[in-house]
Every structure is written in structure tokens, then in C-alpha cells.
Motif scaffolding. Structure first.
Motif, PDB file in Angstrom:
ATOM      1  N   ILE A 108     112.740  59.990 -26.752  1.00 40.69           N
ATOM      2  CA  ILE A 108     111.077  59.863 -26.824  1.00 40.69           C
ATOM      3  C   ILE A 108     111.379  58.531 -27.411  1.00 40.69           C
ATOM      4  O   ILE A 108     109.802  58.351 -26.920  1.00 40.69           O
ATOM      5  CB  ILE A 108     111.367  60.428 -28.290  1.00 40.69           C
ATOM      6  N   ALA A 109     111.698  57.465 -27.416  1.00 36.50           N
ATOM      7  CA  ALA A 109     110.744  56.007 -27.241  1.00 36.50           C
ATOM      8  C   ALA A 109     111.362  55.725 -26.601  1.00 36.50           C
ATOM      9  O   ALA A 109     109.772  55.459 -26.067  1.00 36.50           O
ATOM     10  CB  ALA A 109     112.293  55.289 -28.458  1.00 36.50           C
ATOM     11  N   LEU A 110     110.877  56.134 -25.229  1.00 34.67           N
ATOM     12  CA  LEU A 110     111.413  55.510 -23.541  1.00 34.67           C
ATOM     13  C   LEU A 110     109.864  55.773 -23.335  1.00 34.67           C
ATOM     14  O   LEU A 110     108.600  55.217 -23.446  1.00 34.67           O
ATOM     15  CB  LEU A 110     111.757  55.864 -22.729  1.00 34.67           C
ATOM     16  N   LEU A 111     109.942  57.606 -23.709  1.00 31.57           N
ATOM     17  CA  LEU A 111     108.702  57.738 -23.140  1.00 31.57           C
ATOM     18  C   LEU A 111     107.131  57.461 -24.390  1.00 31.57           C
ATOM     19  O   LEU A 111     106.646  57.212 -23.793  1.00 31.57           O
ATOM     20  CB  LEU A 111     108.371  59.950 -23.607  1.00 31.57           C
ATOM     21  N   PRO A 176     115.427  63.117 -38.265  1.00 35.80           N
ATOM     22  CA  PRO A 176     116.630  62.233 -38.072  1.00 35.80           C
ATOM     23  C   PRO A 176     115.397  61.135 -36.530  1.00 35.80           C
ATOM     24  O   PRO A 176     115.652  60.163 -36.914  1.00 35.80           O
ATOM     25  CB  PRO A 176     117.479  62.805 -38.107  1.00 35.80           C
ATOM     26  N   ILE A 177     115.354  61.963 -35.368  1.00 35.46           N
ATOM     27  CA  ILE A 177     114.534  61.438 -34.606  1.00 35.46           C
ATOM     28  C   ILE A 177     113.296  60.290 -34.655  1.00 35.46           C
ATOM     29  O   ILE A 177     113.201  59.057 -34.222  1.00 35.46           O
ATOM     30  CB  ILE A 177     114.326  62.688 -33.285  1.00 35.46           C
ATOM     31  N   THR A 185     110.633  52.055 -30.040  1.00 36.23           N
ATOM     32  CA  THR A 185     109.087  52.877 -29.463  1.00 36.23           C
ATOM     33  C   THR A 185     108.306  51.570 -29.668  1.00 36.23           C
ATOM     34  O   THR A 185     107.933  51.263 -28.711  1.00 36.23           O
ATOM     35  CB  THR A 185     108.313  53.806 -30.506  1.00 36.23           C
ATOM     36  N   ALA A 186     107.853  51.012 -30.673  1.00 35.21           N
ATOM     37  CA  ALA A 186     107.335  49.809 -30.970  1.00 35.21           C
ATOM     38  C   ALA A 186     107.991  49.128 -30.177  1.00 35.21           C
ATOM     39  O   ALA A 186     106.517  48.029 -29.613  1.00 35.21           O
ATOM     40  CB  ALA A 186     107.381  49.384 -32.782  1.00 35.21           C
ATOM     41  N   ILE A 242     120.100  51.432 -31.785  1.00 31.33           N
ATOM     42  CA  ILE A 242     120.320  52.881 -32.210  1.00 31.33           C
ATOM     43  C   ILE A 242     121.215  53.399 -32.669  1.00 31.33           C
ATOM     44  O   ILE A 242     120.967  53.557 -33.849  1.00 31.33           O
ATOM     45  CB  ILE A 242     119.386  53.877 -31.004  1.00 31.33           C
ATOM     46  N   LEU A 243     122.816  52.953 -31.985  1.00 28.17           N
ATOM     47  CA  LEU A 243     123.483  53.622 -32.260  1.00 28.17           C
ATOM     48  C   LEU A 243     124.174  52.703 -34.231  1.00 28.17           C
ATOM     49  O   LEU A 243     124.752  53.160 -34.818  1.00 28.17           O
ATOM     50  CB  LEU A 243     124.693  53.219 -31.360  1.00 28.17           C
TER      51      LEU A 243
END
Lengths: 311, 333, 317
Positions: A108-111, A176-177, A185-186, A242-243
Motif C-alpha cells: 500500500i505504501a508503494l502504490l 494497523p496498516i 508512504t510519505a 516497517i519491520l
């Protein structure tokens, strides 16, 4: 290209070796022995497990060799606090859940990040650019655990739109996502924007325009692929962020992933679990960095010996 | 002769936060079918902006054509819609840029970049597009085009890449080719080869060429006519011989003196002193006044009218006025 | 808008004859038209000032640092002791940001927290800077084999997951202000070292070029006046962006129980305490620390962005 990848592979092995050694030295430098627990609640059985796994009666160097060997066979030893469990048990239970959360987050962050970044670059200095970049700085500035708590308070407690905790349905996964994906994303949006702006001034874009190609084709075929190269290079770092983010997010949302076990092990000073998880996650992330190098060398036909990786 | 392109009183401005740059200030020129026109000038003289205006490739904002027309085969390109313009680019007019090292996309194969224009503008099959691209590569002198077709730009040398860029520009058989400093980034020996290629191609295809350059050596080799630009204006234009052997504008004279030439006895190189005018606030009179050895009071105040020296040779300079003291020989400076 | 056009026939006739005399002039003057050149920092400062967001960030940070120094002195409340009858008060006139579960004034604690958070951030950034200058400086200056050996080490260390190593270190060393800064810098200097090395390499190239072109005396001057400030640009930006990431890391560690320990407070530990309180409705315990963490990180980020743009040689004219 093959030589480049072999070089990166060797560096990966060296890095994993460094983290394994560092972990071993740090754990054995703890005053007293972390593996001989004075805790009354730990049974004799646990102590036997620990002795069996770490060979605590052997000299240090042999212990070190045994430690490296057990890592190579992916045997991370027993847990102190949960006598019937090994670190492997925890990993096989928790990691798939954390991985699922992480996969969704990075996707989702990439898209959304790439879309935002491209739009901002195409409307450079326009209103979309301004809004997107202000949002992006905000996204970088608000720590994910604060965002998570605000989301719970607003969406779960006040508006009662979404369930607040656990990991049992797609509805449970939304908050959570969002909390975890906002920062990446930013970062992706900012990076995509600046590299897109740079690419758009390149001569090959002018050449493509001079050929009479449509704007969509110029952006997608000529600009985007080149603009995304820097995004690929930071993917490894992002996966790491992210991890580590899952540690706090899983705790806040009571998600039974590896992050939750890891934080518990820190609070309980469950050293074998801390060691095992650290080495496992480190190896995983270092492998991710290597994968990124592989992907990069496929995407960029120029990559050769002269290109020093990692930068 | 048939005029393929006519530019009339073109004005192009760039709006930046520091003010408005008047990059092109009333340029008029024409191009006959099948000839080569060289636009010569220093960087910042407006020559590249003029050539980009023909293609409607002025980045906007900040750039804008504020006045004038560009008629190509009877059609005004300034007033052509973006969509129609895309159908003209690459098909009727093609353009080559300065640096062949950056003009090709590093992540796409040469073949892909060669054929994509063809595929965009015609309904050609992939196989025939490939065949045509290979023919073009052979035309521009690339050996073994079949295997070269699949390679990436970094696998070619600078000169080779410029040949590919030329092949790319010619693949749709355009009527007009604009080359913006096509040899500046190349080694001298390669420069000669590329210029040779231009002549050959013009012979074979009859394409009209606008060559934008600051290199008078290049001009001497291939141009039919020359337009000299300074400070956003064309100060002198004429046939190649008129410009080289009978230059009338002090700036043209200065340019010729600043280039080494084999046919000149006294091989003294004389650079033109000073810097080009600030086009944020262009001078009221002739832009060259500040650097001109023959400057008069009138030069600083009023822009000179055009003087026709012959049907094709025009100059804009007050020294042409009967009242000017022309005793001082221009060539001596 | 006026376009200088060719004069009309009659206008040409009306020009007085004496305007056609050649004018004597010094051609060298033509070169003085060039814009006045500004010193590097002045130029960067002028461009930074145009970036309103960055200036706001800078202003905010100055106020924040002043307040962190002064506010605890001025406040009537203590950081560690509260009045138990004032437990969990919502913001009022006497307790602007409310009180916590021990009756301590949140506003006062927030400024003590600001001291700790800013100290961690700035100290980590400065230590990174010194280690980076030494390591990157040696690698960049020596070049050759020393450089490649030192860069191999960096390449290996670069792959280590930053926060995991920090966690490991703190588990072993035990959390305190001192150990947190040590843990953050042990992994944090690598980025700075890479940047310094790149800049030093550039400087070295300039030096060679200059030495061959100019006399010795002026070389040193040019390096000091022009090149050194130029190479400082990216380093200053890196420092500016290290501070917020260290502040974030401290907050993150507090959340794992590895941050600043009670009775001391950092923004991170206060936010961590506030997390559990929020579900019982005591929103201010999380809101204010969270707001200050976010605002401070925002301010450093926009300032860093602004500095990056201001130092960018591509934007200089």
C-alpha cells in the motif's frame, strides 16, 4: 552484473556474520550469566534446555562456534519464560502474521506513495504538489505509534467504525496498516517526486516529446521507470523501518505477531528470544537489501563492475 | 523556391521569480525546401529557444510565445492544438538534441526507442517497424544493425549514439530536421563524420535542416544560409558566402575573428570582449552596443532598421546608415 | 509589456546627426555587468528566507529551545512530585495541559521532556558528526587502499538494521540518557561518514585543480572562502535531519520500555505513559507529548528540506 551480485552476496554474508558475532558478544557481556536465571519461576527443565543448546559449560570459543552452527541450521534455541516453547516455535507462529502485515503495508505504501509523488511532480508547484508534500512531511513527522493510538481513539472508540484490536478479519487489518504505512508512504512520495522532477528535465524526455509521443506514454514508459530507481534502492531500508514498526503496532493492536513476542521478551529480559529474534530479523533484512540489489541490477541495464552498490 | 517554414516576429518570454526573461525578441526567418539554415550565436542568444519554439517544446510555464507566428507548410504552429502538434512532431518535424549521451533513455533498448515513434504515428506492424529501424541504422552507418537493435544505449560510443539519435529523428521521414548543437558534445573527428552524415542524408532524403550551433566550422561545412543571433534578435542573415566573405554586422565580424580559420593569413584569434546582455532588462537599442567597437550614441538608444544588402543578405546595424562614419574599416576593428 | 521594435522610417530620419559619432568607451566595463556575487552562506540564507515553511520551522525550534531552558525554571510545579488530590485533571487555568496519574503538572513535565528529547537528538547528531568527520575525513583524504578498506567496512555495517542493534545494545547496557545516546550513535555515524567522505573527495579534486592553476597563497583562501562552505552544505542538512530521527528513535525506545526511566521524563516516555490513559478518556496525557514530538520533527524536517534547497548549487545563480 554477475560479479557485482557476487560482491553484494559476499557483503551480505559478512554483515550477517557481524550481527551474529555482535549478538553473541553482547549477550555474554551481560553481568552474571543471562542464561542461568535466578528467577524462581524458571524450572530446572528450562535450565537443562539452555545448557543443552548453548553448551554453557564449554569454553567461550566453543560456545561461539556452536552458536554460529546453530544459526546456520536455523535453530534459535529455547525460551526462558515459556519453558515448553523454543524461539523457532514463536517465529513460526508469529512471523507469518507479521509478514502479512508487512506485505500489505509495503504494497500500500508503494502504490499510494508512487501515485502521490508522480502527481505532485507532474503538477509541480501546483496545488496538488503543495498538498501532497505537506501531507508527506506530516506523515514523516508523526510517529507511527502516536498515529495508531489516534486512529484507535477516533475510528474505534469514538466513531465505532472499526474493531480496535487483534487480527481476525480484513476489517481488523485496516487501522494497523494505515498506521504503519503512513510514514513509508510519505518517504516514497517525496523521493518519487524529487527523482521524477529530475528525470523530467532529462534530454531523453525531450527526445520522447520531440517524437510526438503522448504525455501518458512519456510518463509511464520513459520517466517512471527511471524515476523509480531511487525508490528501489531505499526499499531495503523501508522494509527495515516497517519491520521495527511492527513491534509497536502489534503491541498496540494486540496482534499476535513476532513483534509482540519480541517486545514481551524485551520486557521479560528473555535473552534467548531477544538474541534469536534479533539475528533472525537482521538476517532477513540483510537478505532483503541483497534482493533489492538484484532487482536494481535487473532494472538498470547499465549496472556493471564500476557501479559501487549501496549508495 | 518553396518556403517550407516561415517565422514572423517571434517573441518568447520566460517568467521566473527574478523577473521576465525576453529570450527571443522579434525573430523572423524562413527556410526553403531542401536547404540547410544555420542559426549561429553564443549561448543565451535565443537560438535554442527559437528552435524549440518551432517544435512547441518551450517548457510552459515558465516559457510562453507571446507574439508572432511560425508557419510550417502553410499552417501556424503557434496556434496549433497540443494534440495536432503531437501528430506533427516526429512525423513532419524532427529534432536532435545536443548531448547524445543523455538523449537516449538508458533503460530501454535502442530498437525500442527507434520504433516507438513509428508505432505511435502509423499502424505499422512490429516486424516491419523493426525492419525499417534496421534500415535506418544501416543508413546512418551502424554496422551489424540486426544485433545492435537489441542493445542498450550504454553499449554504444558517443558518436554511435548520435548516429542512432539521427536515425531516430529520420525514421518517419520528416520534411524538416532541427538539430540543436548536434556535434558540440562530440570529439572533433567524430564531429566531422556526423556533419558528413548530415550532408549525405540531405542528399538521399531531401530533408530541410535547421542547424543550431555556435560552431562556425560546422556552419562552413554544411549550411546554405546563415542567421546570426544576438540578444534574442537576428542581427544578420544571408547566404553562407555572404556571411563568411562579406560580413556587415560587427558581431558577425567578431564571431568570424574568434574562430581559427585556415584561409586567413594572420592567424590571430580575437575573442569578443564582454558578456552578452542581460535579457531580464534588454537594452533599448542594439543589444551589442556594450561590446561593439563601433558603437555610436544612436546604437544605445534606438534599435537599427534592417538593411537589404542583396535579396538574401540582411543586416540590422546603424553602421549601414548614411550618416554613420564608416571610415573605420569593419574588418580591422 | 513593450517590445523594442524597429523604428519607423520617419523616426530614423529624425535622429540627430551627432548621434552617429563613434563613442569612446572602455570595453572592460562590459564585464562588470555580471550580478554581484554573494558569499555562500549569505546566498543560502537569502534563499532559505524565501521558504516560509522552513523559516517557520526555524522560528519554532528557536522558541522551543528557549522555552525548554526557561520554562522549568519559571514553572511553580515540580517534575517528579505531584499532589495526589490533583490526579488526572483535565487542562485548567492552573494546569494548562492537565495533570497525570500522580498529580504532576503535564505542562511542566513537557518542558523537562523537551530538554531530554532535544538533548538526545542534538547530542546524537553532533557525535555522529564528529565520528563521521574523522572516519569520512580520513577515508576521503587518504584515498586509495585505505579508502577502499574503510568503505568496505562501511558497506558491511550499512546493512545492519539500525533499531535492532540499538535495542540489543540497550538491553545489555540498560536504558539511561547516556546509554541511549551511545546506542544511537554507534549505528548512526555511518550515514554521516559516507557524506563527509564524498565531500572530502570533492574538495581534494578541487584542491588539485586549483593548485595547478593558482598560486599557493590564494589556493588556501579559495578553499576556505568558497569550497569549504560549499561542502558543508550537505553535512549541515544531514545534521538537521539526524536530530528528528534521533528524537523519533528515543520515543520508539521509550515505547519498548528501553527509553528514559521514571521519574525523569522525555516526550517519548510521556507519550508512552499517555497511551494507556487514552482509553480511559484522559486524552491530554498523550495528546500534548505527541503534539510536541510531531511538531518538533516537522520543524526539523521542513528546516532540513529548506536548507537542502538553499544549499543546492543547481539552484544558485
Amino acid at each position: 552484473m554477475a560479479i557485482y551480485l557476487i560482491r553484494r552476496f559476499l557483503i551480505m554474508i559478512a554483515t550477517i556474520f557481524v550481527i551474529a558475532t555482535l549478538t553473541f558478544i553482547l549477550m555474554h557481556s551481560i553481568p552474571g550469566n543471562p542464561f542461568t536465571t535466578q528467577d524462581r519461576s524458571t524450572s530446572e527443565a528450562v535450565q537443562e534446555n539452555l545448557n543443552a543448546h548453548y553448551h554453557l559449560d564449554e569454553p567461550m570459543l566453543i560456545q561461539y562456534g556452536i552458536w554460529l552452527k546453530s544459526l546456520m541450521t536455523f535453530d534459535f534455541g529455547p525460551s526462558i519464560k515459556q519453558p515448553t516453547e523454543t524461539v523457532n516455535d514463536l517465529l513460526s507462529r508469529g512471523f507469518p502474521i507479521s509478514a502479512e502485515l508487512g506485505m500489505w503495508t509495503i504494497t500500500i505504501a508503494l502504490l499510494s506513495g508512487i501515485t502521490l509523488g508522480v502527481l505532485a511532480a507532474l503538477k509541480h508547484n501546483g496545488i496538488i504538489d503543495y498538498i501532497a508534500m505537506t501531507l508527506a512531511v506530516l506523515g514523516i513527522s508523526v510517529p507511527n505509534f502516536i498515529l495508531a493510538t489516534l486512529l484507535i481513539q477516533q475510528l474505534a472508540v469514538n466513531l465505532q467504525l472499526l474493531p480496535a484490536a487483534t487480527w481476525s478479519s480484513p476489517m481488523h487489518m485496516i487501522m494497523p496498516i494505515i498506521a504503519l504505512a503512513t510514514g513509508p508512504t510519505a518517504i516514497i512520495a517525496r523521493l518519487t517526486r524529487s527523482s521524477m522532477l529530475e528525470v523530467l528535465t532529462q534530454d531523453y524526455i525531450k527526445t520522447a516529446r520531440a517524437k510526438g509521443l503522448s504525455p501518458a506514454k512519456i510518463v509511464i514508459k520513459h520517466a517512471l521507470r527511471n524515476a523509480l530507481m531511487p525508490v528501489v534502492t531505499i526499499l531495503g531500508t523501508l522494509v527495515a523501518a516497517i519491520l521495527t514498526g511492527t513491534f509497536v503496532i502489534e503491541r498496540i493492536f494486540a496482534i499476535p505477531g513476532m513483534g509482540k513476542y519480541f517486545v514481551e521478551s524485551i520486557n521479560n529480559r528473555d535473552y534467548p528470544v531477544i538474541m534469536g529474534t534479533t539475528v533472525f530479523y537482521s538476517a532477513f533484512l540483510i537478505f532483503m537489501l541483497f534482493l533489492v540489489d538484484v532487482v536494481y541490477s535487473i532494472l538498470d541495464p547499465r549496472i556493471k563492475l564500476h557501479k559501487k552498490g549501496g549508495s | 523556391m518553396e518556403k517550407i517554414l516561415e517565422i514572423d516576429d517571434l517573441h518568447v518570454h520566460f517568467t521566473t521569480y527574478g523577473g521576465t526573461v525576453q529570450a527571443v525578441r522579434g525573430v523572423s526567418l524562413y527556410l526553403n525546401k531542401g536547404e540547410t539554415l544555420a542559426i549561429v550565436g553564443e549561448s543565451g542568444s535565443g537560438k535554442s529557444v527559437t528552435s524549440n519554439s518551432i517544435m512547441q517544446l518551450i517548457p510552459s510555464p515558465p516559457g510562453k510565445i507571446v507574439k508572432g507566428s511560425i508557419r510550417f507548410k502553410g499552417r501556424d504552429l503557434v496556434r496549433t492544438s497540443k494534440k495536432e502538434m503531437r501528430a506533427i512532431r516526429g512525423v513532419d518535424i524532427s529534432m536532435i538534441f545536443q548531448d547524445p549521451m543523455t538523449a537516449l533513455n538508458p533503460t530501454l533498448t535502442v530498437g525500442d526507442q527507434l520504433t516507438e515513434g513509428l508505432k505511435q504515428h502509423t499502424s505499422i506492424s512490429t516486424d516491419s517497424a523493426k525492419q525499417k529501424a534496421i534500415d535506418m541504422l544501416r543508413l546512418v552507418g551502424i554496422t551489424d544493425p540486426e544485433s545492435r537493435f537489441k542493445q542498450y544505449p550504454h553499449q554504444f560510443s558517443g558518436g554511435m549514439r548520435q548516429r542512432i539519435v539521427i536515425a531516430m529523428a529520420l525514421i518517419c521521414e520528416p520534411d524538416l530536421l532541427i538539430a540543436d548543437e548536434p556535434t558540440t558534445a562530440l570529439d572533433v573527428t567524430i564531429q566531422a563524420q556526423i556533419m558528413e552524415l548530415f550532408s549525405e542524408i540531405q542528399e538521399k532524403t531531401g530533408v530541410s535542416i535547421i542547424l543550431v550551433t555556435h560552431d562556425l566550422g560546422v556552419v562552413a561545412r554544411v549550411a546554405d544560409r546563415v542567421a546570426v543571433m544576438y540578444g534574442g534578435k537576428i542581427v544578420e542573415t544571408g547566404d553562407k558566402d555572404a556571411i563568411f566573405y562579406n560580413p556587415q554586422h560587427p558581431y558577425t565580424v567578431g564571431l568570424l575573428h574568434s574562430v581559427p580559420r585556415l584561409d586567413m593569413q594572420e592567424a590571430v584569434l580575437q575573442p569578443i570582449d564582454g558578456t552578452p546582455p542581460d535579457l531580464f532588462a534588454p537594452p533599448q537599442g542594439c543589444p551589442f552596443t556594450a561590446r561593439c567597437a563601433h558603437a555610436m550614441q544612436v546604437c544605445a538608444n534606438v534599435y537599427p532598421p534592417a538593411t537589404n544588402l542583396s535579396a538574401s543578405h540582411q543586416v540590422e546595424c546603424w553602421l549601414q546608415d548614411a550618416r554613420a562614419n564608416r571610415a573605420a574599416s569593419l574588418m580591422k576593428r | 509589456m513593450e517590445y523594442p521594435n524597429r523604428p519607423t522610417e520617419t523616426a530614423v530620419q529624425q535622429i540627430p546627426d551627432d548621434w552617429f559619432q563613434p563613442i569612446e568607451k572602455d570595453l572592460n566595463k562590459a564585464e562588470e555587468v555580471a550580478r554581484p556575487s554573494l558569499s555562500f552562506y549569505k546566498d543560502a540564507w537569502i534563499r532559505l528566507k524565501k521558504n516560509r515553511l522552513a523559516v517557520t520551522g526555524l522560528f519554532f525550534l528557536i522558541v522551543l529551545i528557549l522555552a525548554a531552558i526557561l520554562a522549568p525554571i519559571l514553572s511553580p510545579y515540580s517534575i517528579s512530585e505531584g499532589a495526589l488530590r490533583n490526579q488526572n485533571l483535565a487542562p485548567t487555568a492552573s494546569h494548562w495541559f492537565g495533570t497525570d496519574s500522580l498529580g504532576r503538572d503535564v505542562f511542566t513535565r513537557l518542558w523537562y521532556g523537551a530538554r531530554v528529547s532535544l538533548f538526545v537528538g542534538i547530542a546524537a547528531a553532533l557525535i555522529d558528526f564528529f565520528i563521521g568527520i574523522i572516519y569520512g575525513g580520513i577515508a576521503g583524504y587518504k584515498g586509495g587502499r585505505t579508502d577502499s578498506a574503510m568503505m568496505r567496512i562501511i558497506e558491511v555495517l550499512y546493512g545492519l538494521p539500525h533499531l535492532l542493534v540499538v535495542i540489543l545494545l540497550l538491553v545489555v547496557m540498560g536504558p539511561s540518557l547516556f546509554t541511549i545516546i551511545i546506542a544511537l550513535t554507534i549505528t548512526g555515524w555511518i550515514g554521516m561518514a559516507r557524506i563527509v567522505r564524498g565531500q572530502v573527495m570533492q574538495l581534494r579534486n578541487y584542491e588539485y585543480v586549483l593548485a595547478s592553476k593558482t598560486l599557493g597563497a590564494s589556493t588556501a583562501r579559495i578553499i576556505r572562502r568558497n569550497l569549504l562552505p560549499n561542502t558543508m552544505g550537505p553535512i549541515i542538512v544531514q545534521i538537521t535531519l539526524t536530530v528528528p530521527s534521533a528524537i523519533f528513535a528515543e520515543a520508539f525506545l521509550s515505547f519498548l520500555g528501553l527509553g528514559i526511566q521514571a521519574p525523569n521524563a522525555s516526550w517519548g516516555s510521556m507519550a508512552n505513559d499517555g497511551l494507556s490513559a487514552i482509553l480511559s478518556g484522559d486524552w491530554w496525557l498523550l495528546f500534548f507529548p505527541a503534539l510536541f514530538i510531531s511538531l518538533t520533527m516537522f520543524a526539523f524536517n521542513v528546516l532540513g528540506d529548506g536548507l537542502r534547497d538553499a544549499f543546492d548549487p543547481k539552484l544558485r545563480r
